[in-house]
Write an enzyme that holds these catalytic residues in place. Structure first.
Site, PDB file in Angstrom:
ATOM      1  N   TYR B 145      20.236  44.799  49.561  1.00  0.00           N
ATOM      2  CA  TYR B 145      19.650  45.036  48.282  1.00  0.00           C
ATOM      3  C   TYR B 145      18.687  45.988  48.934  1.00  0.00           C
ATOM      4  O   TYR B 145      17.927  45.979  50.015  1.00  0.00           O
ATOM      5  CB  TYR B 145      18.911  44.023  47.143  1.00  0.00           C
ATOM      6  CG  TYR B 145      18.184  44.811  46.529  1.00  0.00           C
ATOM      7  CD1 TYR B 145      16.991  44.336  45.902  1.00  0.00           C
ATOM      8  CD2 TYR B 145      18.656  46.065  45.716  1.00  0.00           C
ATOM      9  CE1 TYR B 145      16.048  44.969  45.466  1.00  0.00           C
ATOM     10  CE2 TYR B 145      17.839  46.019  44.560  1.00  0.00           C
ATOM     11  CZ  TYR B 145      16.123  45.909  44.234  1.00  0.00           C
ATOM     12  OH  TYR B 145      15.356  46.687  43.646  1.00  0.00           O
ATOM     13  N   ASP B 230      16.908  33.753  47.129  1.00  0.00           N
ATOM     14  CA  ASP B 230      16.763  34.962  45.707  1.00  0.00           C
ATOM     15  C   ASP B 230      17.886  34.719  44.974  1.00  0.00           C
ATOM     16  O   ASP B 230      18.905  35.746  45.229  1.00  0.00           O
ATOM     17  CB  ASP B 230      16.463  36.478  46.627  1.00  0.00           C
ATOM     18  CG  ASP B 230      15.809  37.162  45.099  1.00  0.00           C
ATOM     19  OD1 ASP B 230      16.582  36.709  44.045  1.00  0.00           O
ATOM     20  OD2 ASP B 230      15.704  39.008  45.381  1.00  0.00           O
ATOM     21  N   ILE B 232      18.642  35.325  41.730  1.00  0.00           N
ATOM     22  CA  ILE B 232      18.249  36.606  40.271  1.00  0.00           C
ATOM     23  C   ILE B 232      19.282  36.195  39.804  1.00  0.00           C
ATOM     24  O   ILE B 232      19.357  37.223  38.144  1.00  0.00           O
ATOM     25  CB  ILE B 232      17.592  37.742  40.615  1.00  0.00           C
ATOM     26  CG1 ILE B 232      18.294  38.784  41.440  1.00  0.00           C
ATOM     27  CG2 ILE B 232      16.280  37.080  41.113  1.00  0.00           C
ATOM     28  CD1 ILE B 232      17.446  40.091  41.076  1.00  0.00           C
ATOM     29  N   LYS B 275      18.183  39.968  35.014  1.00  0.00           N
ATOM     30  CA  LYS B 275      19.893  40.075  35.871  1.00  0.00           C
ATOM     31  C   LYS B 275      21.008  39.987  34.592  1.00  0.00           C
ATOM     32  O   LYS B 275      21.939  39.367  33.880  1.00  0.00           O
ATOM     33  CB  LYS B 275      20.371  39.661  36.892  1.00  0.00           C
ATOM     34  CG  LYS B 275      19.685  40.346  37.591  1.00  0.00           C
ATOM     35  CD  LYS B 275      19.988  42.487  37.865  1.00  0.00           C
ATOM     36  CE  LYS B 275      19.110  43.623  39.026  1.00  0.00           C
ATOM     37  NZ  LYS B 275      18.957  44.732  38.670  1.00  0.00           N
TER      38      LYS B 275
END
Lengths: 484, 478
Positions: B145, B230, B232, B275
């Site tokens: 990202y 992570d 998410i 998300k």
């Protein structure tokens, strides 16, 4: 044991040092309150919380507005058509209508004497986030900021902890009502230079926490000249600007620089929040307003780390652009604050306790120097423990604010109802009157209370935190905390 | 004397990357079916706009929440005053239950180990402040990202060292890639404090396999470092293989008596509702850790970015409705799956393929290597510009995600209507069909070219130069 040590190495210095400021010795007061909180019917002998600078006087006005404006919420049938747009909105510029409304509100707080440009508003996670953000923008680790004392204790955390910036106090004295003098500023600045410390700026809180006073126009002008001449920044924390309830009229730095052509605007930055003026600390609405374009640019990118919830932005955009409501709120809030303060301070005068004359804030600066057994900070702490354990009031000692003289205490008055104020006054009067008689009895009682306080000390980190700092750890008696 | 801080005047905020530049171009010329049908279609934004109706209908059925009421009684003032950095207990409970639900209830989370933050952006930065000193490093698998460059490095001074992954094995993390990254850090004199992975991955849209996860845990165990996962996108897994959280692996190892107390104290999860629930505006992020010291430090740091109490309250009610969450999770996944199929088929029709292991996320990792004029990042940029200005689609080039191979692009599918997606696919198909020629002179007079002219050529070429020289530098170091 070794796991603990290993943990220390495994985590950063920031994570394991004390610079968050919460391990101060002042949690006795909080603990005393928490283990024995006052309640008018359930616990009338409990400790009254007067260490919390909250504004609880005008919720009825806001609640009424909410009832009359269902569209402001994205959860009501009237407002839910905005739900998806708002829920999806994460632009770090912030909702334009929110920024416009806040700029409008800030202008009204200053009597319409200044206008604010909504494009210069940078959102942040409360004033806490705003103060840290502006430091990241203006200073490198090791750089310093001057701060007049007494000052808000959590500045140490907000300005220094993760930024690596250091604070240099500029001592102010009661002899001139703690006014910030040019001489004091220059002395502190020179001393720093001699010590090879790179001073990047000066941070002032106006109106002042803990003094509750506003800075006179001439003083503010002299401060602006000072920073201008030395080419250092001026950060003005104006989070209490809407709590001014008496003359002298409030003068913001925004007003002063309008009149000072020669001032380099690039050096001027304002910190604001709705936590004090509107009593909404839970909504985390803070902002940096900077006259420096580079700071606005960079700060805006940094605001990603603490944006205001779009749900809250949307709600406040509606409320703060309702001019009729805002005018009514500001006027009524001032009136209630003034009334409350007067009632309290007049009550104290009856037992010869004076306070620093003040015209703003949610607290007053109480002078108990005549009651100190020793005119030292130890004396101040001893008296403080007495007040907590015997008088059962949690007030904040001046040393917590780095005050240069012992004997001053900050007393909050806007976080309780009128009846509680009366009880607090009664207790103070009883204490002062009792002190004049039977001093021996008092010393014995005081010593046993001290012992009590030490034995019940438990360093439970999850619960302890001096209530002079915001955000803070729980109020266990809030229905929101007990509920699951 | 320098007026502003070094942080204020450097580029570490990472916003000069194409990832963000594409957004800027979109902002100047955004597609609208009625008002601007020739505008740029935004496919660079990983948003989930597919399931708002489910949230809206829940709100309609729960009026109490709207009025700041609980059991008919107003709690406005309590909410207005609630700034406890430990967070609303009812919200934390609802959140951990939701996280458990997403993981098929194979593991449970303790609400006392969760720290609420202003979005995952804040959670990631906070973890860096807690785990690393300025100048230390974290290893991250590429592609990653683009926002990590800002979130992990900018104000913390922490460095990122890439774990190079390649298409040869669908970009999975290998032991040799991990070791190589560690060596590289050593050569640069960087002390590595841990590894950070995104699972499911952004931009790949894939879940990590159990063997990858075990590999990672073995690695951090051996090297005495942290692992941040992570997660998410954990709620966006729409097809098999099922999502396996790192916490599940730890539990498995624990059950097998391969338990190492030290290791579970060094594994931390980042979560967010941006998300899975499509609520990025609400700024709801979280750190979950079994390490008490991390939780304590992160909690204090969360002061700089707490979640609005108003929002905590709304979500505690919503996520506390288990019937609702169960239905939402499954319906949302169905819709994502359908939408992804649409994109994949549309791309196929244009002769373009995607990473075949794509089973999660709000995007596809698209293979456009056969459309490159040469196997270089310059060619990738060239193609990206064409797609942005001529095809009018904003997609994210692999270079902005630090991919080692040119020609890959991240294309989002959940932030637009079906019609818009179909239109985008049509445009792409037409472009590929015409791609044999080079500059289309007929386009010179269109708005898009004018837009690209006014978008300073100088800044674009400067940036391309910077990009390619950086790549060159990286290649030398390998």
């Amino acid at each position: 044991m070794s796991l603990e040590n290993k943990n220390h190495q495994l985590l950063s210095k920031i994570a394991t040092n004390d610079k968050h400021g919460e391990n101060s010795p002042y949690f006795d007061g909080w603990k005393a309150y928490e283990s024995n909180p006052f309640h008018p019917t359930k616990n009338p002998q409990g400790v009254i919380q007067m260490g919390l600078a909250e504004n609880q006087l005008c919720f009825d006005l806001i609640e009424e507005w909410i009832r009359n404006n269902p569209k402001a919420s994205i959860c009501t049938p009237e407002g839910v058509n905005e739900f998806r747009n708002i829920a999806n909105f994460q632009d770090y510029h912030g909702l334009p209508e929110f920024r416009n409304a806040v700029a409008n509100f800030m202008s009204k707080v200053r009597g319409g004497r200044v206008r604010f440009d909504p494009d210069r508003i940078i959102m942040s996670g409360g004033a806490t986030g705003a103060n840290e953000l502006i430091m990241f923008c203006l200073a490198d680790p090791g750089d310093a900021f001057l701060v007049p004392s007494p000052y808000y204790p959590a500045f140490v955390r907000d300005l220094c902890w993760r930024t690596g910036v250091q604070l240099i106090p500029v001592q102010c004295h009661s002899s001139n009502n703690f006014k910030i003098t040019r001489e004091a500023l220059e002395e502190a600045y020179m001393k720093a230079q001699e010590g090879n410390i790179n001073v990047k700026g000066l941070i002032i809180t106006n109106p002042s926490n803990p003094l509750g006073t506003t800075i006179e126009k001439e003083t503010l002008k002299s401060i602006v000249s000072f920073i201008n001449e030395n080419n250092i920044h001026l950060v003005c924390d104006e989070i209490y600007s809407g709590t001014v309830f008496d003359t002298p009229k409030y003068v913001s730095v925004a007003e002063v620089i309008q009149e000072m052509e020669e001032c380099k605007k690039d050096l001027i930055h304002i910190i604001y929040s709705l936590s004090k003026d509107m009593g909404l600390p839970g909504f985390r609405v803070g902002l940096v307003y900077s006259y420096n374009n580079e700071v606005v640019n960079c700060g805006r990118k940094m605001s990603s780390f603490g944006l205001v919830s779009s749900q809250t932005q949307h709600f406040l955009a509606a409320m703060l652009s309702d001019n009729k409501f805002v005018d009514k709120f500001l006027a009524e809030s001032s009136r209630r604050l003034r009334e409350r303060r007067e009632f309290f301070t007049k009550g104290l005068e009856k037992v010869n306790i004076t306070c620093l004359p003040s015209n703003a804030g949610l607290f007053f600066w109480m002078n108990l120097r005549s009651l100190l057994k020793e005119k030292t900070f130890e004396g101040e702490m001893k008296l403080w423990r007495l007040i907590i354990n015997e008088v059962k009031l949690n007030v904040s000692p001046g040393s917590a604010f780095d005050c240069s003289e012992p004997g001053w205490y900050r007393v909050c008055f806007a976080n309780m109802d009128h009846e509680t104020v009366e009880i607090a006054l009664m207790r103070i009067r009883a204490f002062v009157n009792g002190r004049d008689k039977g001093k021996n009895m008092e010393i014995k009682r005081w010593k046993s209370n001290l012992r009590l306080s030490f034995s019940s000390r438990r360093f439970d980190e999850k619960v302890m935190s001096p209530h002079m700092m915001s955000p803070h750890s729980p109020m266990p008696h809030s229905p929101l905390v007990r509920a699951t | 004397m320098k007026l502003l801080s070094t942080k204020a005047t450097c580029n570490s905020h990472g916003q000069d990357s194409s990832y963000f530049l594409g957004w800027e171009e979109y902002e100047k010329n955004p597609y609208d079916v009625v008002q601007n049908p020739k505008g740029i279609i935004q496919m660079g934004l990983a948003e989930n706009q597919l399931s708002f109706d489910l949230l809206e209908s829940w709100l309609a059925k729960n009026p109490d929440v709207a009025g700041f009421k609980r059991d008919g009684k107003s709690i406005f003032r309590e909410l207005a005053l609630f700034q406890d950095y430990h967070g609303l207990p009812s919200f934390k409970k609802a959140l951990v239950d939701f996280m458990a639900e997403i993981r098929g209830n194979k593991i449970t989370f303790d609400p006392n180990h969760i720290v609420l933050t202003a979005g995952a952006t804040s959670a990631n930065e906070t973890l860096m402040f807690c785990l690393a000193e300025q100048g230390e490093a974290f290893l991250l698998p590429t592609p990653y990202y683009p926002g990590f460059d800002r979130d992990l490095k900018w104000r913390t001074g922490v460095e990122i060292v890439p774990i190079q992954c390649t298409s040869s094995n669908n970009f999975q993390i290998t032991e040799s890639a991990l070791q190589q990254a560690h060596e590289e850090a050593k050569k640069k004199n960087l002390r590595v404090k841990g590894v950070l992975v995104t699972n499911p991955s952004n931009p790949l849209g894939t879940t990590m396999s159990k063997s990858e996860l075990n590999l990672l845990i073995d690695f951090i165990k051996d090297k005495d470092m942290h692992l941040i996962s992570d997660e998410i996108y954990s709620g966006t897994v729409f097809t098999s293989p099922n999502f396996v959280s790192v916490m599940e692996i730890l539990k498995e190892r624990n059950d097998l008596k391969d338990f190492d107390a030290n290791v579970s104290e060094r594994v931390h999860i980042v979560y967010s509702l941006s998300k899975d629930l499509g609520l990025p505006g609400f700024r709801v992020g979280a750190i979950y850790s079994e390490n008490d010291m991390v939780v304590a430090a992160a909690t204090k740091m969360s002061s700089f970015g707490l979640v609005s109490s108003q929002t905590q309250y709304l979500l505690s009610a919503m996520l506390g409705d288990k019937k609702f969450t169960r239905n939402y999770i499954s319906e949302n996944q169905k819709r994502l799956k359908k939408r992804q199929r649409m994109l994949v088929l549309g791309l196929q029709k244009a002769g373009i393929s995607c990473l075949k292991t794509n089973n999660a996320g709000l995007f596809c990792w698209v293979d456009m290597r056969n459309l490159l004029s040469s196997n270089t990042f310059e060619a990738e940029m060239e193609l990206w510009k064409k797609i942005l200005y001529n095809v009018k689609l904003n997609i994210s080039p692999g270079a902005s995600c630090h991919c080692t191979e040119p020609g890959w692009f991240r294309v989002c599918f959940a932030n637009m209507s079906e019609d818009t997606l179909n239109l985008a696919m049509k445009r792409l198909k037409d472009f590929v069909a015409n791609n044999n020629g080079e500059e289309c002179s007929s386009n010179k007079r269109t708005r898009s070219t004018q837009a690209s002219r006014s978008f300073s050529r100088k800044s674009l070429s400067n940036w391309v130069f910077r990009l390619s020289s950086r790549d060159r530098h990286e290649q030398e170091e390998r």
